[in-house]
Design an enzyme around this catalytic site. Structure first.
Site, PDB file in Angstrom:
ATOM      1  N   GLU A   1       0.999  -1.306  -0.177  1.00  0.00           N
ATOM      2  CA  GLU A   1       0.036  -0.193   0.055  1.00  0.00           C
ATOM      3  C   GLU A   1       0.458   1.163   0.018  1.00  0.00           C
ATOM      4  O   GLU A   1       1.864   1.292   0.640  1.00  0.00           O
ATOM      5  CB  GLU A   1      -0.761   0.088   1.247  1.00  0.00           C
ATOM      6  CG  GLU A   1      -1.422   1.302   1.795  1.00  0.00           C
ATOM      7  CD  GLU A   1      -2.638   1.193   2.414  1.00  0.00           C
ATOM      8  OE1 GLU A   1      -1.950   0.502   4.006  1.00  0.00           O
ATOM      9  OE2 GLU A   1      -3.972   0.963   2.793  1.00  0.00           O
TER      10      GLU A   1
ATOM     11  N   HIS B   1       2.457   4.447   0.728  1.00  0.00           N
ATOM     12  CA  HIS B   1       2.655   5.453   2.704  1.00  0.00           C
ATOM     13  C   HIS B   1       3.107   6.560   2.325  1.00  0.00           C
ATOM     14  O   HIS B   1       4.396   7.124   2.713  1.00  0.00           O
ATOM     15  CB  HIS B   1       3.624   4.309   3.467  1.00  0.00           C
ATOM     16  CG  HIS B   1       2.604   2.972   3.864  1.00  0.00           C
ATOM     17  ND1 HIS B   1       2.495   2.289   3.372  1.00  0.00           N
ATOM     18  CD2 HIS B   1       2.068   3.019   4.655  1.00  0.00           C
ATOM     19  CE1 HIS B   1       1.510   1.174   4.416  1.00  0.00           C
ATOM     20  NE2 HIS B   1       1.606   1.809   5.206  1.00  0.00           N
TER      21      HIS B   1
ATOM     22  N   ASP C   1       3.467  -1.870   6.028  1.00  0.00           N
ATOM     23  CA  ASP C   1       2.848  -3.033   6.861  1.00  0.00           C
ATOM     24  C   ASP C   1       3.314  -4.176   6.588  1.00  0.00           C
ATOM     25  O   ASP C   1       3.157  -4.356   7.452  1.00  0.00           O
ATOM     26  CB  ASP C   1       1.313  -2.403   6.164  1.00  0.00           C
ATOM     27  CG  ASP C   1       0.863  -1.117   6.213  1.00  0.00           C
ATOM     28  OD1 ASP C   1       0.941  -0.592   6.812  1.00  0.00           O
ATOM     29  OD2 ASP C   1      -1.046  -1.169   5.717  1.00  0.00           O
TER      30      ASP C   1
ATOM     31  N   HIS D   1      -2.285  -3.826   8.841  1.00  0.00           N
ATOM     32  CA  HIS D   1      -2.841  -3.100   8.317  1.00  0.00           C
ATOM     33  C   HIS D   1      -4.090  -2.934   8.661  1.00  0.00           C
ATOM     34  O   HIS D   1      -5.136  -3.927   8.705  1.00  0.00           O
ATOM     35  CB  HIS D   1      -2.376  -3.349   6.994  1.00  0.00           C
ATOM     36  CG  HIS D   1      -3.618  -3.008   5.773  1.00  0.00           C
ATOM     37  ND1 HIS D   1      -3.642  -1.970   5.298  1.00  0.00           N
ATOM     38  CD2 HIS D   1      -4.845  -3.783   5.307  1.00  0.00           C
ATOM     39  CE1 HIS D   1      -4.800  -1.624   4.453  1.00  0.00           C
ATOM     40  NE2 HIS D   1      -5.240  -2.606   4.321  1.00  0.00           N
TER      41      HIS D   1
ATOM     42  N   GLU E   1      -7.270  -2.007   7.393  1.00  0.00           N
ATOM     43  CA  GLU E   1      -8.349  -2.515   7.402  1.00  0.00           C
ATOM     44  C   GLU E   1      -8.567  -3.884   7.154  1.00  0.00           C
ATOM     45  O   GLU E   1      -9.976  -4.968   6.548  1.00  0.00           O
ATOM     46  CB  GLU E   1      -8.656  -2.268   5.386  1.00  0.00           C
ATOM     47  CG  GLU E   1      -8.752  -0.520   5.156  1.00  0.00           C
ATOM     48  CD  GLU E   1      -7.507   0.348   5.267  1.00  0.00           C
ATOM     49  OE1 GLU E   1      -7.322  -0.077   6.078  1.00  0.00           O
ATOM     50  OE2 GLU E   1      -7.411   1.095   5.416  1.00  0.00           O
TER      51      GLU E   1
ATOM     52  N   GLU F   1       4.104   4.726  12.559  1.00  0.00           N
ATOM     53  CA  GLU F   1       4.762   3.785  11.158  1.00  0.00           C
ATOM     54  C   GLU F   1       5.742   4.232  10.692  1.00  0.00           C
ATOM     55  O   GLU F   1       6.764   3.386  10.977  1.00  0.00           O
ATOM     56  CB  GLU F   1       3.983   3.421   9.863  1.00  0.00           C
ATOM     57  CG  GLU F   1       2.498   2.869  10.210  1.00  0.00           C
ATOM     58  CD  GLU F   1       1.913   3.232   8.723  1.00  0.00           C
ATOM     59  OE1 GLU F   1       1.473   1.435   8.719  1.00  0.00           O
ATOM     60  OE2 GLU F   1       1.921   3.034   7.758  1.00  0.00           O
TER      61      GLU F   1
HETATM   62 ZN   LIG Z   1       0.388   0.819   6.649  1.00  0.00          ZN
END
Ligand SMILES: [Zn+2]
Length: 255
Positions: free
Chosen positions: A34, A36, A45, A120, A122, A181
């Site tokens: 994903e 970032h 992640d 992550h 979601e 993060e």
């Molecule tokens: Zn992340």
């Protein structure tokens, strides 16, 4: 001194020895690929969920299973949104199916204690569903495994949050690409963080609803939902200590 805990870097004979007692605890990191922002890699992640799992496993004598690299679709109010190029969003049934299969496979190997370590936002409910379906698959076939599911950031204590976010904590949902993060990445993967490319902006103010089709203007141009500007490797160390201590205590106490 650290020792190898990740089974993907072990031979099968060593793996079989480690799980032969039937008492082994396996941690399965769950990440995503994903965007970032401009300052961190797509694999953030998967890297952080794997690192937190490995550090915890080293403390409690557990091992780390294969990382689930692909996660559920990024959502605008927690990950910037799946419309942003650089994000790979998998359908729920794919994520559910992978988790369900891994519980069944580890169980077939004789592993009875499994922990999913989510990295992550979601993913959580779909990992939950995968585990639940696997438990149903295995019901009636002997004792069956015991499974724990957690998101690693939930183990950052309120004291650490107060110390690291003196201007107020924006919430884990908008931490995407933010101080937690970025600080963890600075501590464990500094060569992959480019602080000079970080785009600084206030935490995103997102609506109380989701829209289809998505309105891209609601996501900050950085793709991040809060700024990682205040990140340091030292903060990463403090965060990791809180996370690893909390996870180790929870896992040792329950499994
Ligand atoms: Zn992340």
């Amino acid at each position: 001194m650290t020792h190898e805990v990740n089974i993907t870097r072990m031979d099968a004979f060593t793996y079989r020895d480690l799980i032969s007692s039937g008492d082994a605890v396996v941690l399965i990191p769950v990440g995503s690929v994903e965007q970032h922002g401009a300052h961190m890699p797509l694999g953030t992640d998967m890297m952080l969920s794997t690192k937190m799992s490995e550090l915890t496993a080293q403390q409690i004598g557990a091992i780390v299973g294969p990382t689930i690299s692909f996660g559920y679709k990024s959502q605008q109010r927690s990950g910037g949104g799946n419309h942003i190029v650089g994000t790979f969003g998998f359908d729920a049934d794919t994520v559910i199916g992978i988790c369900r299969t891994l519980v069944r496979e580890f169980s077939r190997h004789g592993v009875n204690k499994i922990v999913f370590v989510n990295g992550h936002y979601e993913n959580y409910q779909f990992v939950y569903e995968g585990v639940d379906l696997a438990m149903r698959d295995l019901a009636g076939l002997g004792e069956g495994p015991r499974v724990m599911l957690l998101s690693y950031w939930d183990f950052v204590t309120p004291q650490v949050i107060e110390r690291l976010y003196p201007e107020g904590f924006p919430g884990w949902d908008v931490e995407h690409g933010g101080v937690m993060e970025t600080s963890l990445m600075l501590e464990y993967f500094p060569e992959l963080v480019q602080m000079d490319r970080l785009i600084d902006h206030p935490a995103a103010e997102l609506p109380l609803y989701d829209l289809f089709p998505v309105d891209p203007s609601l996501t900050p141009a950085s793709g991040c939902l809060s700024s990682g500007k205040a990140s340091t490797a030292e903060k990463g160390r403090i965060l990791a200590e809180s996370i690893v201590t909390g996870m180790a205590t929870a896992i040792s106490g329950r499994l």
